[in-house]
Design a protein around this motif. Structure first.
Motif, PDB file in Angstrom:
ATOM      1  N   THR A 117       0.858  -1.187   0.000  1.00 57.15           N
ATOM      2  CA  THR A 117       0.000   0.000   0.000  1.00 57.15           C
ATOM      3  C   THR A 117       0.891   1.234   0.000  1.00 57.15           C
ATOM      4  OG1 THR A 117      -0.144   0.298   2.405  1.00 57.15           O
ATOM      5  CG2 THR A 117      -1.677  -1.280   1.398  1.00 57.15           C
ATOM      6  N   GLU A 118       0.253   2.403  -0.085  1.00 54.68           N
ATOM      7  CA  GLU A 118       1.024   3.643  -0.081  1.00 54.68           C
ATOM      8  C   GLU A 118       1.714   3.884   1.261  1.00 54.68           C
ATOM      9  OE1 GLU A 118      -2.034   3.304  -1.062  1.00 54.68           O
ATOM     10  OE2 GLU A 118      -2.360   4.234  -3.022  1.00 54.68           O
ATOM     11  N   LYS A 119       1.208   3.259   2.357  1.00 57.81           N
ATOM     12  CA  LYS A 119       1.720   3.561   3.696  1.00 57.81           C
ATOM     13  C   LYS A 119       2.509   2.420   4.337  1.00 57.81           C
ATOM     14  CE  LYS A 119      -1.922   6.906   4.750  1.00 57.81           C
ATOM     15  NZ  LYS A 119      -3.002   7.306   5.684  1.00 57.81           N
TER      16      LYS A 119
ATOM     17  N   ASP B 268       0.876  -5.909  -5.544  1.00 62.06           N
ATOM     18  CA  ASP B 268       0.844  -4.456  -5.724  1.00 62.06           C
ATOM     19  C   ASP B 268      -0.387  -4.055  -6.533  1.00 62.06           C
ATOM     20  OD1 ASP B 268       1.301  -1.801  -6.119  1.00 62.06           O
ATOM     21  OD2 ASP B 268       3.102  -2.039  -7.343  1.00 62.06           O
TER      22      ASP B 268
ATOM     23  N   ILE C 167      -1.498  -0.827  -6.490  1.00 64.05           N
ATOM     24  CA  ILE C 167      -1.451   0.628  -6.592  1.00 64.05           C
ATOM     25  C   ILE C 167      -1.453   1.012  -8.074  1.00 64.05           C
ATOM     26  CG2 ILE C 167      -0.107   2.700  -6.089  1.00 64.05           C
ATOM     27  CD1 ILE C 167       1.087   1.180  -3.685  1.00 64.05           C
TER      28      ILE C 167
ATOM     29  N   THR D  84      -1.046   4.092 -10.785  1.00 65.30           N
ATOM     30  CA  THR D  84      -0.626   5.478 -10.983  1.00 65.30           C
ATOM     31  C   THR D  84      -1.751   6.247 -11.674  1.00 65.30           C
ATOM     32  OG1 THR D  84       0.318   5.071 -13.175  1.00 65.30           O
ATOM     33  CG2 THR D  84       1.761   4.703 -11.259  1.00 65.30           C
TER      34      THR D  84
END
Length: 313
Positions: A28-30, A38, A40, A42
C-alpha cells in the motif's frame, strides 16, 4: 561445523521470515513497501484503464465485470512477479548461502572426512532450483474455463441471447451465415464474447431504428488461418446523415496517433477502442483489423479480421 550449520539455519530462517512478512504481502502507499501484491495504480494507469475499460459503460453489472477483469489482470501481473522472485532472487540468495556454507566447512575439514555432509550440501544445491520452481507454481490463478472449446456458431448464438436478456424490450433475431469450421480454445471464450456482444450492443444503442427494423446480418468466415466477422444493420435516417463510417474512420486515425481524448469524443461510445484493445492486447493478435463501411443497400457494416494462430483448440 555446528556453528556454521547454526548460522546457515538462521540465514534460511531470516529469508523465510522476509518472504512471509515482507514480500508475500499486499503493498500500500503507507506500508509493506516491498510487498509483491501491488494494486497501486498510478494516475496514468487509472486514466488508461478508464479509457480502455470504463468510458463506455452505462450498466452497473457491466461496470462490476470490468472492475473484476482489471483486478484479475493486475493479479496475474503480481503473480508473475512473485514467480520471478521465487525462481530468481530467492534462488540466488539461498544458493549463495549454501555455497558459502560449503566453502567455510571445507576450510575446517576435507570432503573425504565428511563425505555424507558434503553429499547432502551438494544435493541441497542441486534440488534448490527444482523446489523453488515448484513452489513458484503455487502462485498461479487456478480457474476452470467456462467452456473447454467453442465454435463460432456457439459464440454468436450465446451473444444474441445475452443481448436479448440485457435488452428484453429490444429483442433481435439476426440472420446468420457461417463459412468454414473452427474450434476455438475455451481460454479465449470471454474475450470473444466481449467482442461480439460489444458490437451487437452498439447496433441496438446507436442504429437509430426500432429493434424490429434493424435487420441484423452476421457473417463469419474462416479461411487461410484468418477469421473475419461482418455485422450489418440498418440505420435510421438521422444516424445515416451523421455518416458514422467517416466518423469512426477518423476515430481510428486519432487512436493511431495516441490522441485519446479526441478519439473518445469522436467515437460516440461505440466500443471501438475496447474491441481493438481486446484483439490486440487480450487476444494478443499481432495482425488484426477493424473496419467500417456501407453495403450496396446502405446498411452499416462492421468488419473485423484477425489471424487465428494460437487460438485453436
Amino acid at each position: 561445523i555446528q556453528k556454521l550449520l547454526a548460522n546457515f539455519s538462521r540465514e534460511v530462517d531470516d529469508v523465510a521470515q522476509k518472504l512471509n512478512k515482507e514480500m508475500i504481502q499486499v503493498r500500500t502507499e503507507k506500508k509493506n513497501a516491498t510487498g509483491l501484491f501491488d494494486y497501486i495504480f498510478t494516475s496514468e494507469e487509472l486514466y488508461r484503464t478508464f479509457v480502455t475499460e470504463f468510458v463506455h459503460i452505462t450498466d452497473f453489472d457491466q461496470f462490476l465485470d470490468s472492475v473484476f477483469r482489471v483486478l484479475w489482470t493486475h493479479t496475474e501481473i503480481n503473480l508473475e512477479q512473485i514467480r520471478k522472485y521465487m525462481s530468481e532472487d530467492l534462488k540466488d540468495t539461498l544458493s549463495a548461502s549454501i555455497s558459502n556454507l560449503d566453502k567455510e566447512i571445507r576450510k575446517i575439514i576435507a570432503p573425504p572426512q565428511a563425505a555424507e555432509l558434503f553429499q547432502n550440501i551438494a544435493r541441497c544445491q542441486t534440488s534448490l532450483q527444482y523446489s523453488l520452481n515448484s513452489i513458484a507454481q503455487w502462485f498461479t490463478i487456478s480457474r476452470s474455463n467456462l467452456v473447454s472449446q467453442f465454435s463460432l456458431n456457439d459464440l454468436i448464438n450465446i451473444c444474441i441471447e445475452s443481448i436479448n436478456n440485457i435488452y428484453p424490450l429490444k429483442k433481435v433475431r439476426p440472420v446468420t451465415k457461417f463459412s468454414g469450421e473452427v474450434v476455438i480454445d475455451g481460454r479465449f471464450f470471454t474475450h470473444f464474447i466481449d467482442i461480439v456482444r460489444t458490437l451487437l450492443d452498439n447496433v441496438l444503442v446507436h442504429s437509430g431504428v426500432p429493434s424490429e427494423k434493424i435487420n441484423i446480418d452476421i457473417e463469419t468466415e474462416v479461411a487461410d488461418g484468418r477469421l473475419s466477422v461482418r455485422i450489418k444493420n440498418s440505420l435510421g435516417a438521422e444516424v445515416r446523415q451523421l455518416d458514422p463510417v467517416a466518423r469512426l474512420k477518423e476515430t481510428q486515425q486519432f487512436a493511431q496517433t495516441s490522441d485519446i481524448t479526441k478519439a473518445i469524443a469522436r467515437e460516440g461510445n461505440s466500443g471501438l477502442m475496447k474491441v481493438k484493445k481486446i484483439m490486440a492486447i487480450d487476444l494478443q493478435r499481432k495482425d488484426s483489423l477493424l473496419d467500417f463501411s456501407y453495403d450496396e443497400d446502405g446498411k452499416f457494416v462492421v468488419m473485423l479480421e484477425m489471424e487465428m494462430e494460437g487460438l485453436y483448440k
